[in-house]
Design an enzyme around this catalytic site. Structure first.
Site, PDB file in Angstrom:
ATOM      1  N   LYS A 148       8.833   0.802  -4.091  1.00  0.00           N
ATOM      2  CA  LYS A 148       7.778   1.582  -4.755  1.00  0.00           C
ATOM      3  C   LYS A 148       7.964   1.472  -6.249  1.00  0.00           C
ATOM      4  CE  LYS A 148       6.220   3.375  -0.854  1.00  0.00           C
ATOM      5  NZ  LYS A 148       4.893   3.477  -0.290  1.00  0.00           N
ATOM      6  N   LYS A 174      11.537  -3.568   2.632  1.00  0.00           N
ATOM      7  CA  LYS A 174      10.263  -4.198   2.963  1.00  0.00           C
ATOM      8  C   LYS A 174       9.223  -4.035   1.856  1.00  0.00           C
ATOM      9  CE  LYS A 174       7.164  -1.285   5.630  1.00  0.00           C
ATOM     10  NZ  LYS A 174       6.180  -1.403   4.567  1.00  0.00           N
ATOM     11  N   ASP A 176       5.340  -3.407   0.541  1.00  0.00           N
ATOM     12  CA  ASP A 176       4.305  -2.474   0.969  1.00  0.00           C
ATOM     13  C   ASP A 176       3.131  -3.272   1.547  1.00  0.00           C
ATOM     14  OD1 ASP A 176       3.465   0.130   1.413  1.00  0.00           O
ATOM     15  OD2 ASP A 176       4.354   0.757  -0.481  1.00  0.00           O
ATOM     16  N   GLU A 177       2.261  -2.571   2.261  1.00  0.00           N
ATOM     17  CA  GLU A 177       1.217  -3.269   3.018  1.00  0.00           C
ATOM     18  C   GLU A 177       0.209  -3.995   2.132  1.00  0.00           C
ATOM     19  OE1 GLU A 177       1.660   0.010   2.992  1.00  0.00           O
ATOM     20  OE2 GLU A 177      -0.128   0.737   1.959  1.00  0.00           O
ATOM     21  N   HIS A 264       3.014  -3.843  10.425  1.00  0.00           N
ATOM     22  CA  HIS A 264       2.480  -2.680   9.708  1.00  0.00           C
ATOM     23  C   HIS A 264       1.071  -2.466  10.245  1.00  0.00           C
ATOM     24  CE1 HIS A 264       1.155   0.059   6.625  1.00  0.00           C
ATOM     25  NE2 HIS A 264       2.380   0.115   6.138  1.00  0.00           N
ATOM     26  N   ARG A 265       0.690  -1.204  10.470  1.00  0.00           N
ATOM     27  CA  ARG A 265      -0.578  -0.960  11.166  1.00  0.00           C
ATOM     28  C   ARG A 265      -1.692  -0.477  10.245  1.00  0.00           C
ATOM     29  NH1 ARG A 265       0.692   4.736  14.346  1.00  0.00           N
ATOM     30  NH2 ARG A 265       1.570   5.775  12.539  1.00  0.00           N
ATOM     31  N   LYS A 304       3.970  12.280   6.127  1.00  0.00           N
ATOM     32  CA  LYS A 304       2.678  12.427   5.438  1.00  0.00           C
ATOM     33  C   LYS A 304       1.473  11.966   6.258  1.00  0.00           C
ATOM     34  CE  LYS A 304       2.515   7.946   3.046  1.00  0.00           C
ATOM     35  NZ  LYS A 304       2.691   7.190   1.817  1.00  0.00           N
ATOM     36  N   SER A 346       7.914   5.983   9.430  1.00  0.00           N
ATOM     37  CA  SER A 346       7.725   5.766   7.992  1.00  0.00           C
ATOM     38  C   SER A 346       6.564   6.594   7.489  1.00  0.00           C
ATOM     39  CB  SER A 346       7.450   4.276   7.764  1.00  0.00           C
ATOM     40  OG  SER A 346       7.362   3.979   6.396  1.00  0.00           O
ATOM     41  N   GLY A 347       6.676   7.085   6.284  1.00  0.00           N
ATOM     42  CA  GLY A 347       5.555   7.810   5.683  1.00  0.00           C
ATOM     43  C   GLY A 347       5.939   9.242   5.357  1.00  0.00           C
ATOM     44  N   GLY A 348       6.258   9.494   4.097  1.00  0.00           N
ATOM     45  CA  GLY A 348       6.575  10.862   3.679  1.00  0.00           C
ATOM     46  C   GLY A 348       7.944  11.332   4.128  1.00  0.00           C
ATOM     47  N   GLN A 368      12.340   4.649   7.682  1.00  0.00           N
ATOM     48  CA  GLN A 368      11.982   4.068   6.381  1.00  0.00           C
ATOM     49  C   GLN A 368      11.573   5.154   5.396  1.00  0.00           C
ATOM     50  OE1 GLN A 368      10.126  -0.211   7.779  1.00  0.00           O
ATOM     51  NE2 GLN A 368       8.793   1.283   6.871  1.00  0.00           N
ATOM     52  N   ALA A 369      12.061   5.029   4.190  1.00  0.00           N
ATOM     53  CA  ALA A 369      11.639   5.962   3.146  1.00  0.00           C
ATOM     54  C   ALA A 369      11.357   5.187   1.865  1.00  0.00           C
ATOM     55  CB  ALA A 369      12.734   6.996   2.908  1.00  0.00           C
ATOM     56  N   GLY A 371       8.974   6.807  -1.042  1.00  0.00           N
ATOM     57  CA  GLY A 371       9.045   7.941  -1.962  1.00  0.00           C
ATOM     58  C   GLY A 371      10.334   8.738  -1.800  1.00  0.00           C
TER      59      GLY A 371
HETATM   60  C1  CAP Z   1       5.550   4.723   3.507  1.00  0.00           C
HETATM   61  C2  CAP Z   1       4.488   3.664   3.494  1.00  0.00           C
HETATM   62  C3  CAP Z   1       3.825   3.267   4.827  1.00  0.00           C
HETATM   63  C4  CAP Z   1       3.200   4.375   5.656  1.00  0.00           C
HETATM   64  C5  CAP Z   1       2.195   3.900   6.674  1.00  0.00           C
HETATM   65  C6  CAP Z   1       3.423   4.119   2.557  1.00  0.00           C
HETATM   66  O1  CAP Z   1       5.898   5.114   2.192  1.00  0.00           O
HETATM   67  O2  CAP Z   1       5.009   2.492   2.975  1.00  0.00           O
HETATM   68  O3  CAP Z   1       2.856   2.311   4.516  1.00  0.00           O
HETATM   69  O4  CAP Z   1       4.246   5.018   6.293  1.00  0.00           O
HETATM   70  O5  CAP Z   1       1.951   4.821   7.664  1.00  0.00           O
HETATM   71  O6  CAP Z   1       3.034   3.351   1.689  1.00  0.00           O
HETATM   72  O7  CAP Z   1       2.955   5.220   2.719  1.00  0.00           O
HETATM   73  P1  CAP Z   1       6.543   6.529   1.832  1.00  0.00           P
HETATM   74  P2  CAP Z   1       2.343   4.588   9.216  1.00  0.00           P
HETATM   75  O8  CAP Z   1       7.922   6.540   2.426  1.00  0.00           O
HETATM   76  O9  CAP Z   1       6.613   6.530   0.317  1.00  0.00           O
HETATM   77  O10 CAP Z   1       5.667   7.590   2.370  1.00  0.00           O
HETATM   78  O11 CAP Z   1       3.812   4.265   9.273  1.00  0.00           O
HETATM   79  O12 CAP Z   1       2.019   5.870   9.856  1.00  0.00           O
HETATM   80  O13 CAP Z   1       1.524   3.453   9.717  1.00  0.00           O
HETATM   81 MG    MG Z   2       3.172   1.416   2.778  1.00  0.00          MG
END
Ligand code: CAP
Ligand code: MG
Length: 419
Positions: A148, A174, A176-177, A264-265, A304, A346-348, A368-369, A371
């Protein structure tokens, strides 16, 4: 064939049938009529009885064989589908039907894939045990981070952040998407520099490190990028499987690179989130496991993104178990020789959420973290340490508060996120 011939509530599905479970909300007609129309449009029929129909094709028709409330089960003979062709299967069972005027809402809740179809797909190359072997970590959840800010970092800084995260205890770093090959951080240079850092940390620590570089691009370019990852000695690629497309994912899997595939979805919620209409995440997970991904985002419950406890736990079972049991909103599945996929949460996420995750999802997960690591008050190094401390504390059965007494990075994180 008449509409009514697509319904037979006495029909016993054959072993070789593909079964779909739909949630149906008819638009001004009976559930029976709506169900018949779903079966016909998704197999051999159309709105009119056509004169071109032949007797010999009658056994290809899908059959509605169960209606319970608004849950409808339909059996599709395997011969309807081209084997080893995921887009083709989806064009039937998850195609036109969602737009038919005869349904107000329609949701494909789950599918049960017969052996005959399963054996025409590759399935995961590595799966849980392959990933664990690759990283030589067998007894705890794997820790990953997403670099990030998600976009904008220059390649040099990206590689530096990756280095720090690997060195301090991440197994996985990894992309980001939405990072591909933008001018500020081009693919080839990012790959070379990040793998160089992974190798450096492997030498310094004797641990194994994986870089999940995002290869999402136009199909031929995506394949070229995956080839480059293999040529430079990478272990993993990441693909945004929904935006890239199922056919392209098959091309990647079936090229048999010696690379694990992280799915990644991004975009899935556009069709999975509405509980009345669309396609469930369970179905998406089934198709992805069948094609052959090695790790898949399933949600976090506490983070999140949307996704409750039941949904996330069922998803984990669907991708990690060999046999899945039938429940009210889910069909059974025997995966046979298809390997289990590793679930990714992953996510929040931040250290304070680790005990809950391990309690609910077990240790066969990648935590995965983004933020939660780079947002630590003291930066990436402290953030990574705090996440690893949270995992280590949970695995040894110690509370985070107690562990934090002599682990300053975790202490700061708990204060920062008010745990
Ligand atoms: C997590 C993440 C993932 C999301 C996607 C993001 O980052 O890289 O893309 O988790 O959601 O950009 O939000 P944070 P999911 O750790 O900073 O939140 O896994 O539900 O598909
Ligand atoms: Mg992401």
């Amino acid at each position: 064939m008449k509409e009514s011939e697509f319904l037979n509530l006495k029909y016993k599905p054959r072993e070789s049938d593909l079964i779909c479970l739909f949630r149906v909300e008819p638009a001004g007609v009976s559930i029976k009529k709506a169900a018949e129309n779903i079966a016909l449009e998704s197999s051999t029929g159309t709105w009119a009885e056509v004169k071109t129909e032949k007797k010999y094709m009658q056994n290809l028709a899908a059959k509605v064989f169960s209606i319970r409330g608004n849950l409808v089960k339909i059996a599709y003979p395997s011969a309807l589908f081209e084997k080893g062709n995921a887009p083709n299967i989806l064009s039937s069972i998850a195609g036109n039907i969602f737009g038919m005027k005869i349904v107000k809402n329609l949701r494909l809740e789950d599918i049960k894939i017969p052996k005959e179809i399963i054996k025409s797909f590759y399935g995961p190359q590595f799966g849980i045990s392959g990933i664990r072997k690759m990283l030589k970590v067998y007894d705890r959840p794997l820790l990953g981070t997403i670099i990030k800010p998600k976009l904008g970092l220059k390649t040099r800084e990206h590689a530096k952040v990756a280095y720090e995260a690997w060195l301090e205890g991440c197994d996985i770093v990894k992309d980001d998407e939405n990072l591909a090959s933008q001018n500020f951080n081009e693919f080839e240079e990012r790959l070379a520099r990040s793998l160089e850092m992974a190798n450096k940390v492997e030498e310094e620590t004797s641990e194994k490190k994986a870089y999940l570089i995002n290869v999402t691009a136009e199909t031929k370019e995506m394949m070229k990028r995956a080839q480059l990852v293999e040529d430079l000695g990478g272990k993993f690629v990441m693909l945004d499987v929904v935006t890239e497309g199922f056919g392209a994912l098959q091309s990647l899997r079936e090229a048999d690179f010696k690379l694990a595939i992280h799915a990644h979805r991004a975009m899935h919620a556009a069709f999975t989130r509405n509980k009345k209409h669309g396609i469930s995440m369970l179905v998406l997970a089934d198709i992805l496991r069948l094609i052959g991904i090695d790790s898949l985002h399933i949600g976090t419950i506490v983070g999140k993104m949307e996704g409750d406890e039941k949904e996330v736990e069922e998803l984990e079972e669907e991708i990690e178990k060999k046999k899945v049991k039938e429940t009210k909103g889910r069909l059974s599945q025997n995966w046979g020789k298809i390997k289990p996929v590793m679930a990714v949460s992953s996510g929040g996420l931040h250290p304070g959420r680790v005990p809950y995750l391990i309690k609910h999802l077990g240790k066969n997960i990648i935590i995965q973290a983004g933020g939660g690591i780079h947002g630590h008050k003291k930066g990436t190094i402290a953030g990574t340490r705090a996440m690893r401390q949270a995992i280590d504390a949970t695995m040894e059965g110690t509370s985070l508060k107690k562990y934090a007494k002599d682990h300053i990075e975790l202490k700061i994180a708990l204060e920062q996120w008010k745990i």
